[in-house]
Design a protein around this motif. Structure first.
Motif, short mmCIF file in Angstrom:
data_model
loop_
_atom_site.label_atom_id
_atom_site.label_comp_id
_atom_site.label_asym_id
_atom_site.label_seq_id
_atom_site.Cartn_x
_atom_site.Cartn_y
_atom_site.Cartn_z
N PRO A 85 46.02 48.96 -53.77
CA PRO A 85 45.96 48.21 -52.52
C PRO A 85 44.54 48.13 -51.98
O PRO A 85 43.68 48.95 -52.31
N THR A 86 44.32 47.14 -51.13
CA THR A 86 43.02 47.01 -50.48
C THR A 86 42.85 48.01 -49.35
O THR A 86 41.73 48.36 -48.99
N THR A 87 43.97 48.45 -48.77
CA THR A 87 43.95 49.44 -47.70
C THR A 87 45.05 50.46 -47.95
O THR A 87 46.01 50.19 -48.68
N ILE A 88 44.90 51.61 -47.32
CA ILE A 88 45.93 52.64 -47.42
C ILE A 88 45.98 53.41 -46.11
O ILE A 88 44.95 53.65 -45.48
N ALA A 89 47.20 53.76 -45.67
CA ALA A 89 47.39 54.50 -44.43
C ALA A 89 47.80 55.93 -44.78
O ALA A 89 48.96 56.18 -45.11
N PRO A 90 46.87 56.88 -44.77
CA PRO A 90 47.19 58.25 -45.20
C PRO A 90 48.01 58.97 -44.15
O PRO A 90 48.08 58.57 -42.98
N PHE A 91 48.65 60.06 -44.57
CA PHE A 91 49.45 60.83 -43.62
C PHE A 91 49.25 62.33 -43.78
O PHE A 91 49.88 63.10 -43.08
N ALA A 92 48.37 62.75 -44.67
CA ALA A 92 48.03 64.18 -44.76
C ALA A 92 46.70 64.39 -44.05
O ALA A 92 46.65 64.91 -42.94
N ASP A 93 45.61 63.95 -44.65
CA ASP A 93 44.31 63.96 -44.00
C ASP A 93 44.02 62.52 -43.57
O ASP A 93 43.85 61.65 -44.41
N PRO A 94 43.98 62.25 -42.27
CA PRO A 94 43.84 60.87 -41.81
C PRO A 94 42.52 60.21 -42.18
O PRO A 94 42.39 58.98 -42.05
N ASP A 95 41.56 60.99 -42.64
CA ASP A 95 40.26 60.42 -42.99
C ASP A 95 40.07 60.22 -44.50
O ASP A 95 39.04 59.75 -44.93
N GLN A 96 41.09 60.58 -45.29
CA GLN A 96 40.96 60.50 -46.73
C GLN A 96 42.06 59.61 -47.32
O GLN A 96 43.23 59.77 -47.00
N ALA A 97 41.66 58.70 -48.20
CA ALA A 97 42.65 57.85 -48.86
C ALA A 97 43.46 58.65 -49.87
O ALA A 97 44.64 58.36 -50.09
N ALA A 103 45.85 61.12 -55.99
CA ALA A 103 44.42 61.07 -56.33
C ALA A 103 44.18 60.52 -57.73
O ALA A 103 43.25 59.74 -57.95
N GLU A 104 45.03 60.90 -58.68
CA GLU A 104 44.82 60.44 -60.06
C GLU A 104 45.00 58.93 -60.16
O GLU A 104 44.24 58.25 -60.89
N LEU A 105 45.95 58.37 -59.44
CA LEU A 105 46.19 56.94 -59.49
C LEU A 105 45.08 56.16 -58.78
O LEU A 105 44.74 55.05 -59.19
N ILE A 106 44.53 56.71 -57.72
CA ILE A 106 43.46 56.03 -57.00
C ILE A 106 42.14 56.11 -57.77
O ILE A 106 41.37 55.15 -57.83
#
Length: 341
Positions: A85-97, A103-106
């Motif tokens: 995706p062009t954007t992602i809304a994280p829910f663990a660390d709000p500052d990290q994608a 992580a492996e897929l990104i």
């Protein structure tokens, strides 16, 4: 993920922010996603498609090439279906994608991070639109009608099915909804089947879970606990293991999927076979040092499971990616607690 109190306050701010968002939005250069966004070729006959959902159907007339994930958890689902995706809304660390489960897929890609989609969606909309998406997913979000109309002017915008309340969309329904919209319905169904088989394997390996009740809580600063109801993602996660929310605690859920037990009512937790405490900024340490909690029968008999904050955050949004990762961290301790009596 933050508590419901924070989320509800944020939703109010989001509604106010919606009036400030205009149809032509710009963002700083650093908020523009890199060229790594990708979308697999749709399955034969899957596009065009009309997606039934809240507010109004979304019509996807052509294969998308750039998909913005505006909803919490949507990014995981897209990644699992082969989309960057062009954007992602994280829910663990709000500052990290990235998180351990994605992580492996990104990899080296750099999707724009929408750090506050669950609390102030209106603030994140300009960032998402600045990435020039031709499809937007907001299944794990709660846009207002005005926000939905704004987003839809740019690209088809995919929401939750109307039969689900905001923040209470089951992981399998989210997967099918997004998979249908991006032209991958068969792949989405296969992924759901694989994950259901994974959960069935957990239940088969842990027969002690059958017939047991479990409740997920977080300690509150007042000495009580926050209780997550059966519609919450954390309870959905443990339900996948075959554990059931204690019926006698249902009346404690007063805000949709969330409620409070004050310090003087902590003894009600003894109605559960297992209590799962998820940490939030030191809350588990408070619980371990709370005499009113530690003298409960469920605590004295070793049937409390303490899970770290990152695991609790992942539990809050079950996805194709978080479900197996959480299981690796949580099933063992839960199994030990289930065997304690």
């Amino acid at each position: 993920m933050r508590s419901l109190t924070h989320r509800l306050f944020g939703l109010l701010l989001a509604a106010i922010a919606a009036a400030l968002v205009v149809s032509s939005c710009s963002a700083p250069e650093e908020d523009v996603a890199d060229a790594s966004a990708r979308v697999p070729t749709p399955e034969a006959g899957a596009i065009p498609v009309t997606v039934q959902q809240a507010y109004a159907p979304a019509i996807v007339e052509k294969a998308p090439t750039r998909i913005a994930a505006l909803g919490v958890g949507d990014g995981d689902t897209l990644l699992a279906l082969g989309v960057m995706p062009t954007t992602i809304a994280p829910f663990a660390d709000p500052d990290q994608a990235t998180a351990p489960w994605n992580a492996e897929l990104i990899g080296d890609a750099k999707p724009v991070v929408l750090s506050n989609s669950s609390a102030a969606l209106g603030d994140e909309i300009p960032k998402a639109l600045a990435t020039s998406p031709d499809l937007i997913t907001a299944v794990g979000a709660d846009p207002t009608r005005d926000q939905f109309d704004l987003l839809s002017k740019t690209a088809p915008t995919i929401l939750r099915q109307a039969r689900f309340e905001p923040w209470q969309v089951p992981w399998d329904a989210q997967t099918i909804q997004i998979g249908t919209a991006i032209g991958q319905p068969d792949l989405a169904r296969r992924k759901v089947g694989e994950t259901e088989a994974f959960l069935a394997g957990i239940r088969a390996k842990n027969p002690q879970f059958a017939g047991k009740t479990a409740v997920v809580v977080t300690s509150s600063p007042t000495g009580g606990v926050s209780v997550y109801g059966p519609e919450d993602g954390r309870a959905q996660t443990v339900a996948g293991y075959g554990l059931v929310f204690p019926p006698v605690l249902r009346d404690a859920i007063t805000s949709g999927f969330y409620g409070e037990l004050p310090a003087e009512s902590l003894d009600r937790l003894d109605s559960a076979d297992i209590v799962i405490a998820v940490d939030w900024e030191g809350s588990n340490d408070r619980l371990r040092s709370n005499p009113a909690f530690t003298r409960l029968e469920v605590a004295r008999s070793g049937r409390v499971v303490y899970l770290p904050q990152e695991v609790g955050s992942a539990m809050s949004v079950p996805t194709l990616l978080t479900i197996p990762w959480v299981a690796d961290q949580a099933v063992g301790p839960i199994a030990a607690a289930a065997s304690a009596r």
